[in-house]
Design a protein around this motif. Structure first.
Motif, short mmCIF file in Angstrom:
data_model
loop_
_atom_site.label_atom_id
_atom_site.label_comp_id
_atom_site.label_asym_id
_atom_site.label_seq_id
_atom_site.Cartn_x
_atom_site.Cartn_y
_atom_site.Cartn_z
N ASN A 1 2.58 14.66 -9.23
CA ASN A 1 3.47 15.83 -9.17
C ASN A 1 4.12 16.08 -10.53
OD1 ASN A 1 2.87 16.26 -6.49
ND2 ASN A 1 4.65 15.13 -5.70
N GLU A 2 4.58 14.99 -11.19
CA GLU A 2 5.20 15.16 -12.50
C GLU A 2 4.21 15.68 -13.53
OE1 GLU A 2 6.85 11.43 -13.51
OE2 GLU A 2 8.60 11.62 -12.17
N THR B 1 2.96 6.10 -2.78
CA THR B 1 4.13 6.90 -3.16
C THR B 1 4.22 7.06 -4.69
OG1 THR B 1 5.33 6.06 -1.22
CG2 THR B 1 6.64 7.07 -2.99
N ALA B 2 3.97 5.98 -5.43
CA ALA B 2 4.04 6.05 -6.89
C ALA B 2 2.98 6.99 -7.45
CB ALA B 2 3.87 4.64 -7.47
N ILE B 3 1.77 6.91 -6.88
CA ILE B 3 0.68 7.79 -7.37
C ILE B 3 1.01 9.25 -7.10
CG2 ILE B 3 -1.73 8.42 -7.00
CD1 ILE B 3 -2.29 5.44 -6.49
N THR B 4 1.55 9.54 -5.93
CA THR B 4 1.90 10.92 -5.57
C THR B 4 2.97 11.47 -6.51
OG1 THR B 4 1.39 10.45 -3.25
CG2 THR B 4 2.72 12.41 -3.72
N ILE C 1 0.84 -1.21 0.00
CA ILE C 1 0.00 0.00 0.00
C ILE C 1 0.86 1.24 0.00
CG2 ILE C 1 -1.67 1.29 1.36
CD1 ILE C 1 -2.84 -1.42 2.26
N THR C 2 1.92 1.24 0.83
CA THR C 2 2.81 2.41 0.90
C THR C 2 3.47 2.67 -0.45
OG1 THR C 2 3.24 1.92 3.23
CG2 THR C 2 4.78 3.41 2.10
#
Length: 275
Positions: free
Chosen positions: A54-55, A47-50, A42-43
């Motif tokens: 941002n990109e 993190t990947a989605i965030t 889940i973590t």
């Protein structure tokens, strides 16, 4: 078999010396491992989605900003130029529109239907006409067509035609250019025997001066000089908007037409006399 012998006591070691741990529930270690793996998964997803969000936001921000491309930028890209310090240019300042009206200043294109009334003396080589033309020369001149440069004005049986000049015809194709009978800033043309070229029923003929006001007007033509080519057209004084042109090699006075054919038929060049 008795019940006591069917199941060994749990608090006693087996024959191998190992005894089960009765202090915790069965499968607790596997549950902890599964929970830790799920939390790590889940973590990592969060993190990947965030990072991806941002990109994407940074890319959208860069795309929205105007940039000025250099001269080496590939074709098809649109850039926003830096605003000029002199302010907004006037509408049409970047276009070069040909002038439809020949005037006493240098025109930028071909002739137009409503040229100015006053016109300068046709220059021999200068592309820019003068506002105050010099008095016309009285030396012998000849006039040839622009689109038929081997044909000249020639008086034949009282009419003025556009002919190829043969032996013994040079005198008929030579005239004197004098100050206009009706307007001294324009032209009149005389033949070797003293007759004037005038329009009669809109056809150019050679007649003797009868002293009338009508004759003086019919025999006066104002030049309209096209500076780029050095050629001219001749407009009637008493019929503004009508120019001398050749049709079937006959010189006549026709109303202006905004066509290439009319420009060619109504453009002439004055040269030294043939006779």
């Amino acid at each position: 078999m008795s019940k006591d012998k069917s199941r060994p006591p749990q608090d006693r070691p087996w024959e191998s010396g190992w005894a089960p741990d009765t202090t915790r529930a069965p499968g607790t270690r596997r549950l902890w491992l599964a929970g830790a793996l799920a939390l790590a998964t889940i973590t990592a997803c969060v993190t990947a989605i965030t990072v991806m969000n941002n990109e994407a936001e940074e890319a959208d921000s860069r795309a929205a900003e105007p940039t000025t491309l250099s001269s080496s930028a590939p074709g098809g890209l649109i850039s926003f130029a830096t605003p000029s310090g002199t302010g907004t240019p006037k509408p049409g300042a970047d276009r070069r529109t040909p002038s439809p009206t020949p005037t006493t200043s240098a025109p930028t294109a071909g002739p137009s239907p409503k040229p100015e009334k006053k016109a300068p003396k046709p220059p021999k080589s200068s592309p820019t006409p003068s506002k105050h033309p010099k008095p016309p020369s009285t030396a012998g001149i000849s006039i040839h067509s622009v689109n038929f440069p081997d044909r000249y004005w020639r008086v034949s049986d009282g009419y003025v035609r556009l002919d190829r000049i043969g032996y013994g015809q040079r005198e008929d194709a030579t005239f004197k250019r004098v100050a206009g009978l009706s307007d001294s800033s324009c032209y009149s043309f005389t033949t070797a025997d003293g007759r004037y070229l005038r329009h009669r029923s809109f056809v150019l003929v050679a007649n003797s001066d009868d002293g009338s006001s009508l004759f003086r007007q019919d025999a006066t033509f104002c030049p309209r000089v096209w500076s780029r080519s050095g050629t001219l057209s001749l407009e009637s004084v008493n019929y503004p908007g009508r120019f001398l042109r050749h049709r079937n090699f006959q010189l006549r006075l026709d109303p202006f037409e905004n066509s290439h054919q009319y420009y060619s038929d109504a453009s002439f060049q004055i040269v030294s006399g043939l006779g």
